[in-house]
Design a protein around this motif. Structure first.
Motif, PDB file in Angstrom:
ATOM      1  N   ARG A  81       0.834  -1.206   0.000  1.00  0.00           N
ATOM      2  CA  ARG A  81       0.000   0.000   0.000  1.00  0.00           C
ATOM      3  C   ARG A  81       0.870   1.257   0.000  1.00  0.00           C
ATOM      4  NH1 ARG A  81      -4.439  -1.666   4.663  1.00  0.00           N
ATOM      5  NH2 ARG A  81      -6.055  -2.544   3.277  1.00  0.00           N
ATOM      6  N   GLU A  85       1.647   3.906  -3.323  1.00  0.00           N
ATOM      7  CA  GLU A  85       0.891   5.168  -3.176  1.00  0.00           C
ATOM      8  C   GLU A  85       1.169   6.145  -4.307  1.00  0.00           C
ATOM      9  OE1 GLU A  85       0.410   8.428   0.365  1.00  0.00           O
ATOM     10  OE2 GLU A  85       0.625   6.330   0.954  1.00  0.00           O
ATOM     11  N   PRO A  86       2.448   6.370  -4.708  1.00  0.00           N
ATOM     12  CA  PRO A  86       2.687   7.294  -5.826  1.00  0.00           C
ATOM     13  C   PRO A  86       2.097   6.802  -7.148  1.00  0.00           C
ATOM     14  CG  PRO A  86       4.710   6.869  -4.582  1.00  0.00           C
ATOM     15  CD  PRO A  86       3.702   5.852  -4.128  1.00  0.00           C
ATOM     16  N   PHE A  88      -0.765   4.869  -7.470  1.00  0.00           N
ATOM     17  CA  PHE A  88      -2.206   5.066  -7.439  1.00  0.00           C
ATOM     18  C   PHE A  88      -2.580   6.542  -7.592  1.00  0.00           C
ATOM     19  CE2 PHE A  88      -2.140   0.922  -5.058  1.00  0.00           C
ATOM     20  CZ  PHE A  88      -2.792   0.201  -6.047  1.00  0.00           C
ATOM     21  N   ALA A  89      -1.667   7.444  -7.199  1.00  0.00           N
ATOM     22  CA  ALA A  89      -1.914   8.876  -7.366  1.00  0.00           C
ATOM     23  C   ALA A  89      -1.991   9.262  -8.846  1.00  0.00           C
ATOM     24  CB  ALA A  89      -0.822   9.688  -6.671  1.00  0.00           C
ATOM     25  N   LEU A  90      -1.434   8.417  -9.719  1.00  0.00           N
ATOM     26  CA  LEU A  90      -1.478   8.690 -11.162  1.00  0.00           C
ATOM     27  C   LEU A  90      -2.798   8.274 -11.794  1.00  0.00           C
ATOM     28  CD1 LEU A  90       2.068   7.309 -12.120  1.00  0.00           C
ATOM     29  CD2 LEU A  90       1.446   9.700 -11.688  1.00  0.00           C
ATOM     30  N   THR A  91      -3.608   7.519 -11.051  1.00  0.00           N
ATOM     31  CA  THR A  91      -4.848   6.984 -11.605  1.00  0.00           C
ATOM     32  C   THR A  91      -5.835   8.100 -11.911  1.00  0.00           C
ATOM     33  OG1 THR A  91      -4.558   4.966 -10.327  1.00  0.00           O
ATOM     34  CG2 THR A  91      -6.764   5.402 -11.185  1.00  0.00           C
ATOM     35  N   GLY A  92      -6.436   8.034 -13.070  1.00  0.00           N
ATOM     36  CA  GLY A  92      -7.472   8.991 -13.447  1.00  0.00           C
ATOM     37  C   GLY A  92      -8.666   8.272 -14.028  1.00  0.00           C
ATOM     38  N   THR A 108     -12.077   3.779 -14.950  1.00  0.00           N
ATOM     39  CA  THR A 108     -10.759   4.053 -14.388  1.00  0.00           C
ATOM     40  C   THR A 108      -9.668   3.744 -15.415  1.00  0.00           C
ATOM     41  OG1 THR A 108     -11.512   3.520 -12.169  1.00  0.00           O
ATOM     42  CG2 THR A 108      -9.161   3.484 -12.538  1.00  0.00           C
ATOM     43  N   THR A 118       8.221   1.394 -10.198  1.00  0.00           N
ATOM     44  CA  THR A 118       8.243   1.115  -8.772  1.00  0.00           C
ATOM     45  C   THR A 118       8.908  -0.233  -8.491  1.00  0.00           C
ATOM     46  OG1 THR A 118       6.873   0.804  -6.792  1.00  0.00           O
ATOM     47  CG2 THR A 118       5.948   0.056  -8.885  1.00  0.00           C
ATOM     48  N   CYS A 151      -7.287   1.283  -9.439  1.00  0.00           N
ATOM     49  CA  CYS A 151      -7.876   1.947  -8.273  1.00  0.00           C
ATOM     50  C   CYS A 151      -9.189   2.640  -8.634  1.00  0.00           C
ATOM     51  CB  CYS A 151      -6.887   2.952  -7.692  1.00  0.00           C
ATOM     52  SG  CYS A 151      -7.438   3.752  -6.174  1.00  0.00           S
ATOM     53  N   ARG A 246      -8.221  -0.569  -4.342  1.00  0.00           N
ATOM     54  CA  ARG A 246      -6.880  -0.702  -4.924  1.00  0.00           C
ATOM     55  C   ARG A 246      -6.513  -2.169  -5.132  1.00  0.00           C
ATOM     56  NH1 ARG A 246      -3.975   2.594  -0.224  1.00  0.00           N
ATOM     57  NH2 ARG A 246      -5.562   1.369   0.871  1.00  0.00           N
TER      58      ARG A 246
END
Length: 309
Positions: A81, A85-86, A88-92, A108, A118, A151, A246
């Protein structure tokens, strides 16, 4: 053993001598070739792990899917997790209508090519239980096809039913070509869009029916869902107001078919060089039988180390 022909003509020039040495080199390479070991060689599973592998493989062959609860454990779950995190922050999200490719509604956008972005999934990608299950489904010759982070946030609509091996034009039914694995990093519930499956559909040769009744797979965070790539399935709609869902999707295929994503170009050599050898092999730097995947009669990892640039 390959028999070398007799050297019938003396080699007088240094150039001719060099040619003969290169001939000898190639003969030695061919004679040294051996059937490569399975990716799972050297694994030592305890009785519970062996039982879990057997049950999962049997379930995938029988009904098309299996769930292994608590696959990650508390510590690995939290590590993934945090590490992802970085990503999942890219998910749009994208809005899809009839003029665009994809299923209609709010969908998604998944994040692919994870190994270039990563190190958070390296360890789990070579987990002995995971790879043993994949081997049981696909056989001894398999490789990573694509790794994706997903996500779906509140308001995302469900996907349409689809098959993960649809890009291979092979008549159905057929032996498993793809083993898809999904690692849940949050609880999967009916409300937040747990995966929809059509049991036994991996054995069918009929055209996809978007209205086919489905089974929704609820599972706890840390669980592993495995399914045959021919199984009809879809991500569900996230109808919650505040829950994300996620997961990491590690998609494997038999290694005599092309990977979905070009991992050789996608992952820089500088990144590959620092990975464990087993992960390199899982990503495709491996030979299948004597020749497929080799370079100049050599194991691709040997060639990779001798040609760093």
């Amino acid at each position: 053993m390959i028999r070398r022909p007799p050297r019938s003509t003396p080699l007088y020039s240094s150039a001719a001598s060099d040619v003969y040495k290169r001939q000898e080199h190639y003969i030695e390479l061919v004679e040294s070739m051996r059937m490569p070991e399975p990716l799972t060689a050297g694994f030592s599973l305890d009785s519970e792990e062996r039982s879990n592998v057997t049950l999962c493989v049997e379930a995938v062959h029988d009904k098309g899917f299996a769930v292994l609860s608590n696959f990650l454990g508390v510590e690995r779950l939290e590590q993934m997790r945090v590490g992802l995190e970085p990503i999942f922050a890219l998910t749009g999200n994208r809005i899809v209508d009839e003029t665009k490719r994809g299923w209609p509604g709010t969908q998604t956008v998944h994040i692919p090519n994870l190994y270039a972005k990563t190190r958070a999934i390296d360890e789990v990608s070579i987990d002995p239980v995971l790879l043993s299950i994949v081997e049981g489904v696909l056989g001894k010759s398999f490789q990573m096809s694509v790794a994706v982070a997903m996500c779906p946030v509140p308001g995302c609509d469900k996907q349409g039913l689809h098959q993960d091996d649809s890009h291979y034009p092979i008549p159905r039914p057929h032996p498993p070509l793809v083993a898809n694995t999904l690692i849940a990093l949050d609880d999967f519930t009916v409300e937040n869009g747990a995966t929809l499956l059509v049991p036994d559909s991996h054995k069918w040769d009929r055209i996809l029916n978007p209205d086919e009744p489905t089974l929704q797979i609820e599972m706890k965070a840390g669980s592993l869902l495995v399914w045959d790539g021919a199984l009809w399935h879809a991500g569900g709609a996230n109808k919650t107001s505040n829950e994300i869902r996620r997961s990491v999707n590690l998609n494997f295929n038999v290694s005599w078919l092309r990977q979905q994503e070009n991992l050789y170009l996608g992952i820089p050599r500088s990144v590959i060089s620092k990975m464990p050898d087993l992960l390199k092999r899982v990503l495709g730097y491996n030979r299948v039988n004597h020749l497929c995947g080799g370079v100049d009669y050599q194991d691709p990892l040997v060639y990779f180390r001798e040609h760093p640039d």
